[in-house]
Design an enzyme around this catalytic site. Structure first.
Site, mmCIF file in Angstrom:
data_model
loop_
_atom_site.group_PDB
_atom_site.id
_atom_site.type_symbol
_atom_site.label_atom_id
_atom_site.label_comp_id
_atom_site.label_asym_id
_atom_site.label_seq_id
_atom_site.Cartn_x
_atom_site.Cartn_y
_atom_site.Cartn_z
ATOM 1 N N HIS A 295 -4.726 14.585 -9.109
ATOM 2 C CA HIS A 295 -4.913 13.186 -9.493
ATOM 3 C C HIS A 295 -4.071 12.777 -10.695
ATOM 4 C CE1 HIS A 295 -8.059 12.079 -6.629
ATOM 5 N NE2 HIS A 295 -8.391 13.354 -6.700
ATOM 6 N N ASP B 259 -1.772 9.585 -10.577
ATOM 7 C CA ASP B 259 -1.767 8.493 -11.560
ATOM 8 C C ASP B 259 -0.345 8.176 -12.013
ATOM 9 O OD1 ASP B 259 -4.509 8.310 -11.415
ATOM 10 O OD2 ASP B 259 -4.879 9.255 -13.364
ATOM 11 N N ASP C 116 0.848 -1.186 0.000
ATOM 12 C CA ASP C 116 0.000 0.000 0.000
ATOM 13 C C ASP C 116 0.886 1.238 0.000
ATOM 14 O OD1 ASP C 116 -2.815 1.083 0.355
ATOM 15 O OD2 ASP C 116 -1.809 2.028 2.054
ATOM 16 N N GLU D 296 -4.764 2.225 -4.358
ATOM 17 C CA GLU D 296 -3.303 2.344 -4.270
ATOM 18 C C GLU D 296 -2.655 1.098 -3.657
ATOM 19 O OE1 GLU D 296 -4.853 4.343 -0.489
ATOM 20 O OE2 GLU D 296 -5.447 4.347 -2.588
ATOM 21 N N ASN E 2 -2.580 12.895 -3.897
ATOM 22 C CA ASN E 2 -3.665 13.379 -4.756
ATOM 23 C C ASN E 2 -4.153 14.760 -4.318
ATOM 24 O OD1 ASN E 2 -3.883 11.285 -6.637
ATOM 25 N ND2 ASN E 2 -5.202 10.091 -5.303
#
Length: 177
Positions: free
Chosen positions: A58, A62, A45, A88, A53
Site C-alpha cells: 500500500h 499511495d 480509474d 483510485e 497494492n
C-alpha cells in the site's frame, strides 16, 4: 494572514494523500461552472490498481496515486481541475472546453500515465488508466453518471482506453503501445 477557519476550510477541499481537490470540492464547484462552450467531465480509474497494492504494498500504491494525480493535472487549462473522486478514481473537470478539445486533453492524460517510467518506482511496475468522458452544457450528477457509464465501457473494451459519447453512440478509442 489566514485564519484557522480559512485554513481548515481549504483543507477540507483537498485530498490529504494526493493534494488534489476532493469529492466535496467537485460536488460544490460542478453546478456553478460556465458551460457556454461546453463542460467535459472525465472520470479516470487506475487499471488493475488492486494488483499494485497486492503485489507491491500500500505504501507504493499511495506513491502511484500521488504520481497519477500529478500527471493528470499536467497540461490542464487554467480553469480546469483534477479531483480525487474516491479510491483510485479521479475526475478531470474541463469547463469551457469543446468536445474535441476534451478528447485531446483526456488522451494526453492517458498517454502521460501509460508512458511514465513507473519502473523507477519499482522494476516491473506498469500503470495505465481508463477514462470515461462526458461532454455537455448542463453540469451535475447526470453528467457524472454518464462519465461513469463510459468509464465502464472503456474498462470492458480492455483498459488503457478512453470512451466518450460521439453523436448518439458511445465510442471507445483504442490505443496500441
Amino acid at each position: 494572514m489566514r485564519s484557522a477557519l480559512d485554513i481548515a476550510r481549504a483543507g477540507s477541499l483537498r485530498d490529504p494523500l494526493t493534494s488534489s481537490y476532493n469529492r466535496r470540492y467537485l460536488d460544490q464547484r460542478l453546478p456553478d461552472l460556465p458551460t457556454s462552450r461546453g463542460l467535459a467531465v472525465a472520470l479516470v480509474d487506475l487499471d488493475r490498481f488492486k494488483s499494485v497494492n497486492d503485489t507491491y504494498g500500500h505504501l507504493l500504491g499511495d506513491r502511484v496515486l500521488c504520481r497519477v494525480a500529478d500527471l493528470l493535472q499536467e497540461g490542464l487549462p487554467p480553469d480546469a481541475f483534477c479531483a480525487r473522486y474516491g479510491g483510485e478514481e479521479f475526475a478531470l473537470v474541463l469547463p469551457e472546453t469543446d468536445h474535441a478539445g476534451a478528447v485531446r486533453l483526456a488522451e494526453a492524460a492517458r498517454a502521460r500515465v501509460a508512458r511514465h517510467r513507473w519502473s523507477e518506482l519499482r522494476p516491473g511496475l506498469r500503470v495505465t488508466i481508463s477514462v470515461g468522458l462526458a461532454h455537455g452544457r448542463t453540469p451535475g450528477p447526470h453528467q457524472l453518471r454518464r462519465a461513469d457509464d463510459l468509464l465502464y465501457a472503456a474498462k470492458h473494451a480492455g483498459r488503457n482506453k478512453i470512451a466518450y459519447q460521439d453523436s448518439e453512440s458511445a465510442r471507445v478509442v483504442t490505443y496500441s503501445e
